[in-house]
Write a protein that holds these residues in place. Structure first.
Motif, mmCIF file in Angstrom:
data_model
loop_
_atom_site.group_PDB
_atom_site.id
_atom_site.type_symbol
_atom_site.label_atom_id
_atom_site.label_comp_id
_atom_site.label_asym_id
_atom_site.label_seq_id
_atom_site.Cartn_x
_atom_site.Cartn_y
_atom_site.Cartn_z
ATOM 1 N N LYS A 10 0.835 -1.209 0.000
ATOM 2 C CA LYS A 10 0.000 0.000 0.000
ATOM 3 C C LYS A 10 0.865 1.253 0.000
ATOM 4 C CE LYS A 10 -3.827 2.211 2.466
ATOM 5 N NZ LYS A 10 -4.738 2.120 3.639
ATOM 6 N N ARG A 13 2.272 1.711 -3.514
ATOM 7 C CA ARG A 13 1.240 2.192 -4.438
ATOM 8 C C ARG A 13 0.875 3.644 -4.153
ATOM 9 N NH1 ARG A 13 -0.442 -2.492 -6.906
ATOM 10 N NH2 ARG A 13 -0.409 -4.404 -5.643
ATOM 11 N N ASN A 18 -1.127 4.055 -9.545
ATOM 12 C CA ASN A 18 -1.440 3.463 -10.864
ATOM 13 C C ASN A 18 -0.230 2.849 -11.568
ATOM 14 O OD1 ASN A 18 -4.109 4.475 -10.552
ATOM 15 N ND2 ASN A 18 -3.452 6.463 -11.368
ATOM 16 N N TYR A 20 1.677 0.204 -10.537
ATOM 17 C CA TYR A 20 1.818 -1.242 -10.396
ATOM 18 C C TYR A 20 0.461 -1.917 -10.188
ATOM 19 C CZ TYR A 20 6.623 0.219 -9.565
ATOM 20 O OH TYR A 20 7.859 0.781 -9.682
ATOM 21 N N ASP A 21 -0.569 -1.396 -10.848
ATOM 22 C CA ASP A 21 -1.906 -1.954 -10.687
ATOM 23 C C ASP A 21 -2.017 -3.372 -11.230
ATOM 24 O OD1 ASP A 21 -2.658 0.357 -9.499
ATOM 25 O OD2 ASP A 21 -3.739 1.181 -11.204
ATOM 26 N N ASP A 25 -0.293 -7.667 -4.330
ATOM 27 C CA ASP A 25 0.551 -7.153 -3.247
ATOM 28 C C ASP A 25 1.799 -8.015 -3.074
ATOM 29 O OD1 ASP A 25 -1.293 -5.192 -2.830
ATOM 30 O OD2 ASP A 25 -2.218 -6.125 -1.077
#
Length: 259
Positions: A10, A13, A18, A20-21, A25
């Motif tokens: 988290k 990101r 956007n 490593y969408d 995880d």
């Protein structure tokens, strides 16, 4: 306090929205640690493994229950076909055949591998700093040097050894009192960011040919050392008169009176 894998992903990101969408995880954190192994100590893998273990056994239990239901359905269909022999059996057979074909087609589809983190994304802030300074244009820097400057300014882990702010010196002595001039460690990234105003000035100097070759050599040296793994610069707390270094304004003034 350590991060769980989900919490650490988290944070990544949040810093690069956007970017490593397409990664889960676990995939993102795994690839991140490969590139920055020193970050591994920030993550509590045991906490995550316990949760994953619980989730794994839950999946196995539901899979067993689902399998028993399927076996029961197949058994009933088989018995029904033998007893009645009607067209429903043929319909069910065709359905099963079509389902099998679809499953085979899906299983033969190529698996899309997650993108490896070969390099980190270039931030807009880095592009703005470089564009505003005009150093690339005025120094006529090549594309490779420009890209390296962008990487320095975008590096998500610019201080891997946690040395920012450490005292340092490079042996430079005051031109008046001869004392060694103290300084402090700067990361290359902080050095460039804090001196954005100076970069603007440097760019203007280069545009009129003042100190251009020396400044250009300094930029190329910085990029070369960064590529070789260096991340730190000893920034002296010196006062200059254009040629000499002094440890204080007082020494600079007294030097000007005596020369």
């Amino acid at each position: 306090m350590k991060y769980t894998i989900k919490e650490f992903a988290k944070e990544i990101r949040k810093k690069y929205p956007n970017a490593y969408d397409d990664l889960s995880d676990e995939e993102l954190v795994s690839l991140w640690i490969k590139k920055f192994p020193e970050e591994k100590s920030k993550i509590d893998f045991n906490n995550t493994q316990k949760k994953e273990s619980k989730g794994f056994f839950s999946i196995i239990w539901w899979a067993i229950k689902f399998s028993l239901v399927i076996i029961g359905i197949i058994f009933l269909v088989t018995i029904g076909a033998k007893i009645y022999g009607d067209s429903n059996f043929q319909t069910n057979s065709n359905f099963q055949t079509n389902s099998t074909t679809t499953d085979q087609t899906l299983s033969e589809s190529p698996i899309i591998e997650p993108n490896d983190i070969e390099s980190f994304p270039i931030t807009q802030e880095a592009r703005d700093i470089l564009a505003e300074s005009n150093i690339v244009k005025n120094f006529e820097l090549d594309k490779d040097t420009e890209n390296t400057l962008l990487e320095i300014l975008s590096d998500p882990n610019p201080d891997p050894e946690m040395r920012q702010g450490e005292p340092c010196n490079n042996g430079t002595r005051c031109a008046y009192c001869n004392n060694i001039i103290d300084g402090e460690i700067y990361t290359y990234q902080n050095f460039l960011k804090e001196y954005n105003t100076q970069l603007l000035l440097i760019g203007e100097w280069a545009s009129v040919g003042f100190g251009g070759s020396l400044m250009k050599e300094a930029m190329i040296r910085l990029c070369s050392e960064y590529k070789n793994g260096e991340r730190y610069e000893c920034k002296l707390h010196s006062v200059k008169d254009g040629v000499n270094d002094f440890c204080s304004e007082k020494c600079k003034t007294e030097y000007s009176f005596s020369h």
